[in-house]
Design a protein around this motif. Structure first.
Motif, PDB file in Angstrom:
ATOM      1  N   VAL A  83       0.847  -1.181   0.000  1.00 47.75           N
ATOM      2  CA  VAL A  83       0.000   0.000   0.000  1.00 47.75           C
ATOM      3  C   VAL A  83       0.887   1.238   0.000  1.00 47.75           C
ATOM      4  CG1 VAL A  83      -1.756   1.297   1.235  1.00 47.75           C
ATOM      5  CG2 VAL A  83      -1.849  -1.200   1.212  1.00 47.75           C
ATOM      6  N   GLU A  84       0.709   2.106  -0.997  1.00 49.20           N
ATOM      7  CA  GLU A  84       1.547   3.294  -1.119  1.00 49.20           C
ATOM      8  C   GLU A  84       0.913   4.469  -0.383  1.00 49.20           C
ATOM      9  OE1 GLU A  84       3.836   2.907  -5.294  1.00 49.20           O
ATOM     10  OE2 GLU A  84       1.644   2.993  -5.455  1.00 49.20           O
ATOM     11  N   SER A  85       1.779   5.311   0.146  1.00 42.89           N
ATOM     12  CA  SER A  85       1.344   6.453   0.942  1.00 42.89           C
ATOM     13  C   SER A  85       1.317   7.718   0.096  1.00 42.89           C
ATOM     14  CB  SER A  85       2.295   6.648   2.130  1.00 42.89           C
ATOM     15  OG  SER A  85       1.987   7.836   2.825  1.00 42.89           O
ATOM     16  N   VAL A  86       0.240   8.488   0.222  1.00 46.54           N
ATOM     17  CA  VAL A  86       0.084   9.752  -0.508  1.00 46.54           C
ATOM     18  C   VAL A  86      -0.292  10.851   0.468  1.00 46.54           C
ATOM     19  CG1 VAL A  86      -1.076  10.954  -2.394  1.00 46.54           C
ATOM     20  CG2 VAL A  86      -0.783   8.481  -2.499  1.00 46.54           C
ATOM     21  N   VAL A  87       0.394  11.973   0.372  1.00 46.06           N
ATOM     22  CA  VAL A  87       0.002  13.174   1.117  1.00 46.06           C
ATOM     23  C   VAL A  87      -0.687  14.117   0.136  1.00 46.06           C
ATOM     24  CG1 VAL A  87       0.773  15.193   2.400  1.00 46.06           C
ATOM     25  CG2 VAL A  87       1.813  12.963   2.841  1.00 46.06           C
ATOM     26  N   VAL A  88      -1.921  14.469   0.432  1.00 39.02           N
ATOM     27  CA  VAL A  88      -2.718  15.323  -0.440  1.00 39.02           C
ATOM     28  C   VAL A  88      -2.694  16.747   0.095  1.00 39.02           C
ATOM     29  CG1 VAL A  88      -4.965  15.690  -1.525  1.00 39.02           C
ATOM     30  CG2 VAL A  88      -4.230  13.378  -0.912  1.00 39.02           C
ATOM     31  N   GLY A  89      -2.346  17.685  -0.763  1.00 35.20           N
ATOM     32  CA  GLY A  89      -2.436  19.088  -0.379  1.00 35.20           C
ATOM     33  C   GLY A  89      -3.886  19.526  -0.401  1.00 35.20           C
ATOM     34  N   LEU A  90      -4.440  19.804   0.777  1.00 38.32           N
ATOM     35  CA  LEU A  90      -5.846  20.169   0.910  1.00 38.32           C
ATOM     36  C   LEU A  90      -5.972  21.669   1.144  1.00 38.32           C
ATOM     37  CD1 LEU A  90      -7.100  17.202   3.117  1.00 38.32           C
ATOM     38  CD2 LEU A  90      -7.620  17.605   0.699  1.00 38.32           C
ATOM     39  N   SER A  91      -6.697  22.342   0.271  1.00 39.21           N
ATOM     40  CA  SER A  91      -6.848  23.800   0.353  1.00 39.21           C
ATOM     41  C   SER A  91      -8.157  24.232   0.994  1.00 39.21           C
ATOM     42  CB  SER A  91      -6.775  24.390  -1.052  1.00 39.21           C
ATOM     43  OG  SER A  91      -7.890  23.947  -1.818  1.00 39.21           O
ATOM     44  N   GLY A  92      -9.100  23.302   1.126  1.00 33.70           N
ATOM     45  CA  GLY A  92     -10.449  23.654   1.552  1.00 33.70           C
ATOM     46  C   GLY A  92     -11.408  23.718   0.388  1.00 33.70           C
ATOM     47  N   GLY A  93     -10.873  23.634  -0.835  1.00 36.65           N
ATOM     48  CA  GLY A  93     -11.709  23.658  -2.026  1.00 36.65           C
ATOM     49  C   GLY A  93     -12.198  22.274  -2.397  1.00 36.65           C
ATOM     50  N   THR A 148      -8.773  40.950   5.074  1.00 40.31           N
ATOM     51  CA  THR A 148      -8.876  40.489   3.694  1.00 40.31           C
ATOM     52  C   THR A 148      -9.890  39.380   3.585  1.00 40.31           C
ATOM     53  OG1 THR A 148      -7.326  38.638   3.745  1.00 40.31           O
ATOM     54  CG2 THR A 148      -6.372  40.853   3.577  1.00 40.31           C
ATOM     55  N   VAL A 149     -10.085  38.928   2.343  1.00 35.56           N
ATOM     56  CA  VAL A 149     -10.955  37.787   2.108  1.00 35.56           C
ATOM     57  C   VAL A 149     -10.146  36.507   1.967  1.00 35.56           C
ATOM     58  CG1 VAL A 149     -12.819  39.114   1.092  1.00 35.56           C
ATOM     59  CG2 VAL A 149     -10.978  38.296  -0.371  1.00 35.56           C
ATOM     60  N   CYS A 150      -8.873  36.528   2.377  1.00 37.36           N
ATOM     61  CA  CYS A 150      -8.077  35.302   2.427  1.00 37.36           C
ATOM     62  C   CYS A 150      -8.569  34.514   3.636  1.00 37.36           C
ATOM     63  CB  CYS A 150      -6.591  35.622   2.544  1.00 37.36           C
ATOM     64  SG  CYS A 150      -5.876  36.305   1.054  1.00 37.36           S
ATOM     65  N   THR A 151      -9.466  33.595   3.445  1.00 42.82           N
ATOM     66  CA  THR A 151     -10.214  32.966   4.534  1.00 42.82           C
ATOM     67  C   THR A 151      -9.539  31.688   4.996  1.00 42.82           C
ATOM     68  OG1 THR A 151     -11.566  31.898   2.854  1.00 42.82           O
ATOM     69  CG2 THR A 151     -12.391  33.961   3.777  1.00 42.82           C
ATOM     70  N   ALA A 152      -8.338  31.819   5.575  1.00 41.49           N
ATOM     71  CA  ALA A 152      -7.573  30.636   5.967  1.00 41.49           C
ATOM     72  C   ALA A 152      -8.316  29.787   6.993  1.00 41.49           C
ATOM     73  CB  ALA A 152      -6.208  31.051   6.515  1.00 41.49           C
ATOM     74  N   GLU A 153      -8.948  30.411   7.972  1.00 40.22           N
ATOM     75  CA  GLU A 153      -9.625  29.640   9.014  1.00 40.22           C
ATOM     76  C   GLU A 153     -10.867  28.937   8.464  1.00 40.22           C
ATOM     77  OE1 GLU A 153      -8.280  28.915  11.862  1.00 40.22           O
ATOM     78  OE2 GLU A 153      -6.592  30.158  11.215  1.00 40.22           O
ATOM     79  N   GLU A 154     -11.586  29.595   7.587  1.00 39.03           N
ATOM     80  CA  GLU A 154     -12.741  28.949   6.958  1.00 39.03           C
ATOM     81  C   GLU A 154     -12.288  27.774   6.095  1.00 39.03           C
ATOM     82  OE1 GLU A 154     -15.094  31.769   4.833  1.00 39.03           O
ATOM     83  OE2 GLU A 154     -15.157  33.196   6.498  1.00 39.03           O
ATOM     84  N   ALA A 190     -11.409  24.865   8.285  1.00 39.65           N
ATOM     85  CA  ALA A 190     -12.608  24.177   8.786  1.00 39.65           C
ATOM     86  C   ALA A 190     -13.142  23.199   7.734  1.00 39.65           C
ATOM     87  CB  ALA A 190     -13.677  25.204   9.158  1.00 39.65           C
ATOM     88  N   ASP A 191     -13.129  23.598   6.466  1.00 40.60           N
ATOM     89  CA  ASP A 191     -13.568  22.701   5.399  1.00 40.60           C
ATOM     90  C   ASP A 191     -12.632  21.505   5.271  1.00 40.60           C
ATOM     91  OD1 ASP A 191     -15.847  24.125   4.629  1.00 40.60           O
ATOM     92  OD2 ASP A 191     -14.724  25.420   3.280  1.00 40.60           O
ATOM     93  N   VAL A 192     -11.332  21.744   5.410  1.00 35.66           N
ATOM     94  CA  VAL A 192     -10.360  20.658   5.336  1.00 35.66           C
ATOM     95  C   VAL A 192     -10.591  19.658   6.468  1.00 35.66           C
ATOM     96  CG1 VAL A 192      -7.911  20.096   5.626  1.00 35.66           C
ATOM     97  CG2 VAL A 192      -8.602  21.963   4.103  1.00 35.66           C
ATOM     98  N   ARG A 193     -10.828  20.160   7.658  1.00 32.29           N
ATOM     99  CA  ARG A 193     -11.062  19.267   8.817  1.00 32.29           C
ATOM    100  C   ARG A 193     -12.297  18.407   8.581  1.00 32.29           C
ATOM    101  NH1 ARG A 193      -9.306  23.772  12.889  1.00 32.29           N
ATOM    102  NH2 ARG A 193      -7.264  22.997  13.573  1.00 32.29           N
ATOM    103  N   GLN A 194     -13.334  19.004   7.997  1.00 35.25           N
ATOM    104  CA  GLN A 194     -14.555  18.242   7.754  1.00 35.25           C
ATOM    105  C   GLN A 194     -14.311  17.123   6.751  1.00 35.25           C
ATOM    106  OE1 GLN A 194     -16.904  18.393   4.835  1.00 35.25           O
ATOM    107  NE2 GLN A 194     -18.343  17.005   5.865  1.00 35.25           N
ATOM    108  N   PHE A 239     -19.094  21.198  -1.308  1.00 28.42           N
ATOM    109  CA  PHE A 239     -19.353  20.721  -2.671  1.00 28.42           C
ATOM    110  C   PHE A 239     -19.808  21.841  -3.599  1.00 28.42           C
ATOM    111  CE2 PHE A 239     -23.629  20.434  -0.946  1.00 28.42           C
ATOM    112  CZ  PHE A 239     -24.469  20.676  -2.019  1.00 28.42           C
ATOM    113  N   GLU A 240     -20.372  22.920  -3.052  1.00 31.07           N
ATOM    114  CA  GLU A 240     -20.787  24.059  -3.882  1.00 31.07           C
ATOM    115  C   GLU A 240     -19.884  25.269  -3.697  1.00 31.07           C
ATOM    116  OE1 GLU A 240     -25.484  24.000  -4.758  1.00 31.07           O
ATOM    117  OE2 GLU A 240     -24.991  24.402  -2.667  1.00 31.07           O
ATOM    118  N   LYS A 241     -18.770  25.097  -3.020  1.00 31.34           N
ATOM    119  CA  LYS A 241     -17.889  26.225  -2.723  1.00 31.34           C
ATOM    120  C   LYS A 241     -17.373  26.869  -4.007  1.00 31.34           C
ATOM    121  CE  LYS A 241     -14.037  27.306   0.412  1.00 31.34           C
ATOM    122  NZ  LYS A 241     -13.089  26.708   1.396  1.00 31.34           N
ATOM    123  N   LYS A 242     -17.395  28.181  -4.027  1.00 35.02           N
ATOM    124  CA  LYS A 242     -16.937  28.925  -5.190  1.00 35.02           C
ATOM    125  C   LYS A 242     -15.441  28.715  -5.400  1.00 35.02           C
ATOM    126  CE  LYS A 242     -16.718  33.678  -6.967  1.00 35.02           C
ATOM    127  NZ  LYS A 242     -16.976  35.109  -6.644  1.00 35.02           N
TER     128      LYS A 242
END
Length: 370
Positions: free
Chosen positions: A4-14, A46-52, A55-59, A189-192
């Motif tokens: 089984v190979e290991s993959v690290v996925v870069g998750l942006s929240g999108g 700004t609208v750089c919504t790192a915390e939002e 939260a999407d990444v955690r979900q 799933f509907e995130k802009k």
């Protein structure tokens, strides 16, 4: 039994990176998520919504039952991406931070960090695909969704990094990605889709740059030399720009809109002309430097190569002739191109394959292109 190979996925929240993780889990990889913080100078206003986004990444990670790591690349981003962009803006050019971010952060810093986490591969939500050439090197191919293909932004990623990369949504259309996300129960799933430069976001471009670059007003003239106004600083304008020039409604303008057609840093002069089809906006070719080839070597050794090119994202492919000399690419287009912009990237293709590209240094005149 296959290891089984290991993959690290870069998750942006999108939604794209979220579905990338979903597909890898379904394919049986050992998946970990990684959330990168690349900008933190002034998030409070700004609208750089790192915390939002986090939260999407955690979900998503909770839904997929995969571990989540966080890493801060803000200092590296500032030194290797943002500072370079500021130098370009100050020189009157128009840089492309997304290209540099992919090279320095997502496929260098991120890849190195993922290896330290024990990853065999990294994965992102880019709309791109991978192939192999005759030498067995990884090649970069367009994404299946032609409207979302992001190979343009990835041309600085070499075959070595690509050999340890997966693009799980590259074979998908955007509507399929959103449908999978909804089916999986992802809140995003509907995130802009994110747009614009990440450190600027949706706010006013000029207001942001003025925090870092002093305004240097100067003359605004026509190609014929007629003085028609003052600009606020060459850094705040780009070729082909129509909005924000402050010269609309002139009695002698015949109602046609004005466009930026050239910038002269030596005299701090902004050149503008009327009409989106004005000949001053068009160039038969360009010279590019800072070349990068996905294969690690140029596809031509001085002879002319027929291929296609893009000088901006989403532009349809433009047939051209490419000649590489002394690490400079001389490009002659079959049809004159509008708003060839120094500092931006020109990216070359043969069919589905992205060959590489470079930074536009200057436009060719008609005589030079012959």
């Amino acid at each position: 039994m296959r290891q089984v190979e290991s993959v690290v996925v870069g998750l942006s929240g999108g939604v794209d990176s979220s579905v990338a993780a979903l597909r890898l889990v379904e394919e049986g990889y050992r998946v970990q998520g990684l959330f990168m913080r690349n900008w933190e100078d002034d998030d409070s206003d700004t609208v750089c919504t790192a915390e939002e986004d986090l939260a999407d990444v955690r979900q998503v990670c909770a839904q997929l039952d995969i571990p989540l790591h966080q890493v801060n690349f803000a200092e590296r981003y500032r030194q290797q991406v943002f500072d370079d962009c500021l130098r370009e803006f100050r020189a009157g050019r128009t840089p492309n931070p997304d290209v540099l971010c992919n090279r320095e952060i997502k496929f260098r810093a991120f890849l190195d960090h993922a290896v330290r986490l024990g990853a065999d591969y990294v994965a992102t939500g880019h709309y791109a695909r991978l192939g192999r050439d005759e030498q067995g090197r990884s090649t970069l191919l367009r994404g299946v969704d032609t409207g979302k293909d992001q190979s343009y932004f990835l041309y600085m990623v070499g075959h070595q990094a690509l050999s340890r990369t997966l693009f799980p949504v590259g074979e998908m259309e955007k509507h399929e990605v959103r449908a999978l996300a909804e089916e999986a129960g992802f809140d995003n799933f509907e995130k802009k889709d994110s747009t614009g430069i990440c450190f600027i976001g949706e706010r006013d471009f000029r207001d942001f740059l003025q925090r870092y670059i002093a305004t240097e007003p100067g003359p605004m003239v026509t190609p014929e030399g007629q003085h028609i106004g003052r600009h606020q600083g060459l850094s705040f304008y780009t070729l082909g720009q129509r909005q924000g020039l402050g010269i609309g409604g002139r009695a002698d303008s015949a109602g046609r809109p004005w466009y930026v057609v050239d910038k002269d840093p030596t005299s701090n002069t902004l050149v503008v002309a009327q009409g989106g089809d004005n000949p001053a906006l068009f160039s038969p070719g360009l010279v590019a430097t800072d070349l990068h080839w996905v294969a690690g070597e140029a596809p031509t050794d001085g002879a002319s190569l027929r291929c296609t090119a893009k000088i901006r994202y989403r532009q349809p492919d433009q047939p051209c002739s490419l000649r590489v000399e002394d690490n400079r690419a001389v490009v002659t287009f079959h049809q004159p191109q509008r708003a060839v912009t120094p500092g931006q990237s020109v990216v070359f293709y043969q069919g589905e394959q992205c060959l590489g590209g470079g930074i536009i240094d200057h436009r060719l005149s008609g005589d030079e292109a012959k």
